[in-house]
Design an enzyme around this catalytic site. Sequence first.
Site, PDB file in Angstrom:
ATOM      1  CE  LYS A  36      -7.409  12.853 -22.010  1.00 20.15           C
ATOM      2  NZ  LYS A  36      -7.352  14.227 -22.532  1.00 20.15           N
ATOM      3  NE  ARG A 133      -8.839  18.097 -29.482  1.00 17.37           N
ATOM      4  CZ  ARG A 133      -8.271  17.480 -28.460  1.00 17.37           C
ATOM      5  NH1 ARG A 133      -7.416  16.482 -28.687  1.00 17.37           N
ATOM      6  NH2 ARG A 133      -8.520  17.818 -27.215  1.00 17.37           N
ATOM      7  CE1 TYR A 265       7.377 -15.802 -38.121  1.00 12.70           C
ATOM      8  CE2 TYR A 265       7.138 -14.290 -36.281  1.00 12.70           C
ATOM      9  CZ  TYR A 265       6.810 -15.476 -36.913  1.00 12.70           C
ATOM     10  OH  TYR A 265       5.909 -16.325 -36.329  1.00 12.70           O
ATOM     11  CG  MET A 313       0.803 -12.310 -31.530  1.00 13.73           C
ATOM     12  SD  MET A 313      -0.384 -13.510 -32.135  1.00 13.73           S
ATOM     13  CE  MET A 313      -0.478 -13.089 -33.873  1.00 13.73           C
TER      14      MET A 313
HETATM   15  C1  LIG Z   1      -6.480  15.143 -21.738  1.00 10.88           C
HETATM   16  C2  LIG Z   1      -6.860  16.505 -21.412  1.00 10.88           C
HETATM   17  C3  LIG Z   1      -6.202  17.242 -20.409  1.00 10.88           C
HETATM   18  C4  LIG Z   1      -4.955  16.763 -19.727  1.00 10.88           C
HETATM   19  O1  LIG Z   1      -3.831  17.023 -20.546  1.00 10.88           O
HETATM   20  P1  LIG Z   1      -2.350  16.613 -20.093  1.00 10.88           P
HETATM   21  O2  LIG Z   1      -1.503  17.101 -21.198  1.00 10.88           O
HETATM   22  O3  LIG Z   1      -2.359  15.134 -19.990  1.00 10.88           O
HETATM   23  O4  LIG Z   1      -2.106  17.252 -18.789  1.00 10.88           O
HETATM   24  C5  LIG Z   1      -6.707  18.480 -20.076  1.00 10.88           C
HETATM   25  N1  LIG Z   1      -7.791  18.995 -20.709  1.00 10.88           N
HETATM   26  C6  LIG Z   1      -8.424  18.332 -21.691  1.00 10.88           C
HETATM   27  C7  LIG Z   1      -9.588  18.954 -22.369  1.00 10.88           C
HETATM   28  C8  LIG Z   1      -7.979  17.079 -22.091  1.00 10.88           C
HETATM   29  O5  LIG Z   1      -8.611  16.428 -23.066  1.00 10.88           O
END
Ligand SMILES: *Cc1c(COP(=O)(O)O)cnc(C)c1O
Length: 369
Positions: A36, A133, A265, A313
Amino acid sequence: MALDYNLLDVRVDLKAVRANFKLLQGHCRGCMVVVKADGYGHGLLEVARGLSLDGARMFAVGAVSEGVRLREAGLPGRILSLLGPQDMREAKAVAGQNLLPLIYRLDQLQMLAEATAGRPQQIALKLDTGMRRLGFTPEDLPALLDQLQKAKNLEPVLAMSHLATADDPNQAEFVQEQAARFQQCRAQFERRGLNLEYSMVNSAGLLGYPELHFDIQRPGISLYGVNPFHGTAWEAKGTGLQPTMTANAPVLQVHTLKKGESISYGRTFTAEEDLTVAIVAMGYADCISRSLSNKSYVCLHGQRARILGRVCMQLTAVDVTHIPQTVASDTAWILGGPGPGAITANDLAGWWDTIPYEVFCLLGLNRRV
Ligand SMILES: *Cc1c(COP(=O)(O)O)cnc(C)c1O
């Protein structure tokens, strides 16, 4: 990927990702690789294709659009969309591209039933066992099961939940609470005669809780070389993973900062003795957070050089007094680098007051494709 004005060069070592997958496969029964968010900034297509060559057959993406991209690139296997369909267009894409949607609301069932018009469609069910969630709680299941009986063409094949504390050995008790709720859900499904696959663990769960592996495991961050138990008593459970991302930028100028002179800055740093500083072509426009001002380091000629004053920046000053060979056009690494001064994702995340996940997602935006 999204930025094209920057000199920060972010590279991904796909061989290292693949080596990490091989190592993790030794722990997995059914490995669903999590790609993802553009493969945690490493490149969705590149990572998925690479792991596919090594035998990965299950992939977890976020948005449906990421799943569509994988299919359009010809990726075979099971592709789970963790965010599920948001509207009719996405529901139709799920059906048309043979994606496995994660369902966490009842109205998503109606939408999918409409989009599939009676054609068979497999679905995955998201269970909320304590993360609070997304998902159905054990109490929500009777209503869900009733709905499922009405939507005859929707076939649940997978039930999954997500652990909130798997990477913290001090919170192992909550993992067991979540596991107990997961088992309650499983018992309800089985009473209704549903034969599902089950999935509970992320990287930390995979490496730390073999008894919770069920049918499918979902490693993410460990594929990208990070030990989820870094800095904990369980550190040894996650060793042997290789770093997968580096980020460097050129030195643009080297000069002396005289005793009493300030730099950048707001004049937040003043030299207490004569120093040699290098000005590096990186800054918050490259997602190098301004919160790293006066805190972080870069790796130059294999050594650590401290950031002096505010991160700008597109420019950042570092102290190279102890690295006298530094000249313009040298390479400064904010992640990775040669020699003993190499910077790990955990180092950078620590200075940044965040976690390696965020470091990868942000720096990955600079990746050129
Ligand atoms: C992102 C995610 C994972 C992977 O988790 P890691 O800690 O990166 O291994 C597994 N299951 C779900 C539902 C996630 O959203």
